[in-house]
Design an enzyme around this catalytic site. Structure first.
Site, PDB file in Angstrom:
ATOM      1  N   ASP A  39       0.850  -1.188   0.000  1.00 48.48           N
ATOM      2  CA  ASP A  39       0.000   0.000   0.000  1.00 48.48           C
ATOM      3  C   ASP A  39       0.884   1.236   0.000  1.00 48.48           C
ATOM      4  OD1 ASP A  39      -3.234   0.241   0.756  1.00 48.48           O
ATOM      5  OD2 ASP A  39      -2.085   2.077   1.081  1.00 48.48           O
ATOM      6  N   SER A 134     -14.728  -5.550 -11.246  1.00 49.26           N
ATOM      7  CA  SER A 134     -15.888  -4.761 -10.819  1.00 49.26           C
ATOM      8  C   SER A 134     -17.101  -5.154 -11.642  1.00 49.26           C
ATOM      9  CB  SER A 134     -15.614  -3.270 -11.033  1.00 49.26           C
ATOM     10  OG  SER A 134     -16.779  -2.484 -10.855  1.00 49.26           O
ATOM     11  N   TYR A 147     -13.126   4.120 -15.821  1.00 49.63           N
ATOM     12  CA  TYR A 147     -13.059   3.075 -14.794  1.00 49.63           C
ATOM     13  C   TYR A 147     -13.572   1.745 -15.332  1.00 49.63           C
ATOM     14  CZ  TYR A 147     -13.936   0.690 -10.357  1.00 49.63           C
ATOM     15  OH  TYR A 147     -13.945  -0.221  -9.324  1.00 49.63           O
ATOM     16  N   THR A 179     -21.209  -1.946  -6.177  1.00 47.27           N
ATOM     17  CA  THR A 179     -20.813  -0.750  -5.430  1.00 47.27           C
ATOM     18  C   THR A 179     -20.683  -1.118  -3.958  1.00 47.27           C
ATOM     19  OG1 THR A 179     -22.028   0.614  -7.006  1.00 47.27           O
ATOM     20  CG2 THR A 179     -21.366   1.640  -4.938  1.00 47.27           C
ATOM     21  N   ALA A 181     -19.299  -0.471   0.138  1.00 45.07           N
ATOM     22  CA  ALA A 181     -19.156   0.533   1.186  1.00 45.07           C
ATOM     23  C   ALA A 181     -17.675   0.652   1.538  1.00 45.07           C
ATOM     24  CB  ALA A 181     -19.972   0.133   2.409  1.00 45.07           C
TER      25      ALA A 181
END
Length: 258
Positions: A39, A134, A147, A179, A181
């Site tokens: 990261d 996704s 995206y 989508t 959270a």
């Protein structure tokens, strides 16, 4: 507490400092894996996870980070390519340099990390790569041209990698979240003129009526990464509340069933 399936296995999770990546790292650790999280801000990695500062757009840095994992743990068995950045807009809205930047992170980042780890994965008895794509890879979503294109590329890359490396003992699959959270989605909500209305619209867009949780995505990733899914390769597993495939009737205000 270890669940046993990942005992002795070593995993790399990119983007493991927050959101879905942190949830994946946490779940793998709970099931017995030794986990390294790459990261840009590794201070946020979960307890028990080795945080390594790494930029997936830097090939030399990626190779050094992968080698650090191999030197520290002696092996690499699982790679989860989760690092990614978002973009809003139609094809008119994002300049060329932004297209290059998002591709560099979302697509080439997965290439660089996987490529650097391949030699180690070939030595593993339980090698797996899981890419995080996704629902945008398979469903047209307004204002997500850039995206969506990168995530479509990740799904295609997954299938090509699976074909190339399955006979080497390396399974490659991807997860397509709806989508979720996550901190990124929350920032979008905070920037909206009416955050509550925007959240309600996002919840309603998914047939099960809410955002996907990071933990739900993590559980799907862990399934695909584990030895028990040994006959699963080249698969895209949707975790989207039915968004890509289901078309439910609007709710009847009188209470009738769909």
């Amino acid at each position: 507490m270890s669940g046993g399936e990942f005992d002795g296995l070593v995993a790399i999770v990119t983007g493991g400092g927050s959101g879905i990546g942190a949830a994946i790292a946490r779940e793998l650790t709970a099931r017995g894996a030794r986990v390294a999280a790459f990261d840009l801000e590794p201070a946020g990695v979960p307890d028990g996870v080795l945080g390594i500062k790494a930029d997936v757009t830097d090939d030399a840095g990626v190779r050094a980070a992968v080698q650090q994992v191999a030197d520290t743990f002696g092996r690499i068995d699982v790679v989860v390519n989760n690092a990614g950045i978002g973009a809003q807009g139609t094809i008119e809205d994002n300049p060329d340099d932004q297209w290059h930047r998002v591709f560099d992170v979302n697509v080439m980042g997965a290439v660089r990390v996987s490529r650097a780890a391949l030699a180690h994965l070939r030595e593993s008895p339980a090698a797996a790569i899981v890419n995080v794509a996704s629902v945008a890879a398979t469903t047209g979503i307004p204002q997500r041209a850039l995206y969506s294109t990168t995530k479509g590329a990740v799904q295609s890359l997954t299938q090509a990698m699976a074909a190339d490396h399955l006979r080497e003992g390396i399974r490659v699959n991807c997860v397509n979240p709806g989508t979720a959270a996550t901190p990124w989605v929350q920032r979008l909500l905070d920037a909206a003129p009416d955050p509550a209305a925007e959240r309600a619209a996002l919840d309603a867009r998914q047939p099960h009526g809410r955002l996907v949780s990071a933990e739900e995505v993590a559980l799907a990733v862990v399934y695909l990464a584990g030895p028990s899914s040994g006959s699963t390769a080249g698969t895209a597993l949707a975790v989207d509340g039915g968004m890509a495939t289901l078309r439910l009737r609007p709710k009847d205000p009188a209470g009738a069933k769909d």
